[in-house]
Design a protein around this motif. Structure first.
Motif, mmCIF file in Angstrom:
data_model
loop_
_atom_site.group_PDB
_atom_site.id
_atom_site.type_symbol
_atom_site.label_atom_id
_atom_site.label_comp_id
_atom_site.label_asym_id
_atom_site.label_seq_id
_atom_site.Cartn_x
_atom_site.Cartn_y
_atom_site.Cartn_z
ATOM 1 N N ASN A 1 3.402 9.943 56.967
ATOM 2 C CA ASN A 1 2.477 9.254 57.857
ATOM 3 C C ASN A 1 3.224 8.278 58.760
ATOM 4 O O ASN A 1 2.963 8.208 59.970
ATOM 5 C CB ASN A 1 1.401 8.530 57.037
ATOM 6 C CG ASN A 1 0.214 8.125 57.867
ATOM 7 O OD1 ASN A 1 -0.156 8.810 58.806
ATOM 8 N ND2 ASN A 1 -0.381 7.013 57.529
ATOM 9 N N HIS B 1 3.259 11.258 51.276
ATOM 10 C CA HIS B 1 2.280 11.158 52.360
ATOM 11 C C HIS B 1 2.517 9.879 53.147
ATOM 12 O O HIS B 1 2.450 9.870 54.376
ATOM 13 C CB HIS B 1 0.861 11.201 51.786
ATOM 14 C CG HIS B 1 -0.208 11.353 52.805
ATOM 15 N ND1 HIS B 1 -0.615 10.311 53.620
ATOM 16 C CD2 HIS B 1 -0.964 12.421 53.157
ATOM 17 C CE1 HIS B 1 -1.583 10.735 54.410
ATOM 18 N NE2 HIS B 1 -1.807 12.015 54.152
ATOM 19 N N GLY C 1 9.955 11.193 52.940
ATOM 20 C CA GLY C 1 8.823 12.063 52.661
ATOM 21 C C GLY C 1 9.263 13.358 51.996
ATOM 22 O O GLY C 1 8.639 13.828 51.037
ATOM 23 N N ARG D 1 2.735 16.201 56.372
ATOM 24 C CA ARG D 1 1.634 15.357 55.889
ATOM 25 C C ARG D 1 0.380 16.203 55.681
ATOM 26 O O ARG D 1 -0.292 16.094 54.656
ATOM 27 C CB ARG D 1 1.375 14.234 56.889
ATOM 28 C CG ARG D 1 0.240 13.307 56.490
ATOM 29 C CD ARG D 1 -0.024 12.286 57.552
ATOM 30 N NE ARG D 1 -0.395 12.940 58.809
ATOM 31 C CZ ARG D 1 -0.492 12.321 59.969
ATOM 32 N NH1 ARG D 1 -0.258 11.025 60.075
ATOM 33 N NH2 ARG D 1 -0.826 12.981 61.059
#
Length: 98
Positions: free
Chosen positions: A53, A49, A31, A67
């Motif tokens: 997540n 994202h 991420g 996020r």
């Protein structure tokens, strides 16, 4: 230059393998890579994202924060696509484990 690109790709591949094994830190790392454009990757908020997540689903609070932060810069359609990709990843990795 070519060697550093190979090294960067090796690191990404390594993190992908670790993420497939359920490593939360690997998901968070991916991420970060995609949200910042590190390791020679283009910034890709949908991909970022997705990884945040996946880490957040495993309880990582930093991933939840990241996020939420990038979601502010994304459209509802982009978030929906990221969530769809996260579900697909979970299905793929659970099928491998079975």
């Amino acid at each position: 230059m070519g060697s550093s690109l190979k090294t960067a790709q090796f690191l990404i591949d390594s993190r992908l393998n670790d993420a497939a094994c359920g490593n939360v830190q690997a998901c968070l790392d991916l991420g970060m890579v995609y949200s910042s454009g590190a390791q020679g990757q283009a910034v890709d908020l949908i991909e970022a994202h997705k990884w945040f997540n996946l880490a957040a689903l495993k309880g990582d609070e930093r991933a939840q924060e990241c996020r939420a932060e990038i979601a502010e810069e994304m459209s509802a359609q982009e978030i929906a696509l990221a969530q769809k990709q996260a579900r697909a990843w979970l299905q793929m990795t659970s099928a491998r484990a079975a």
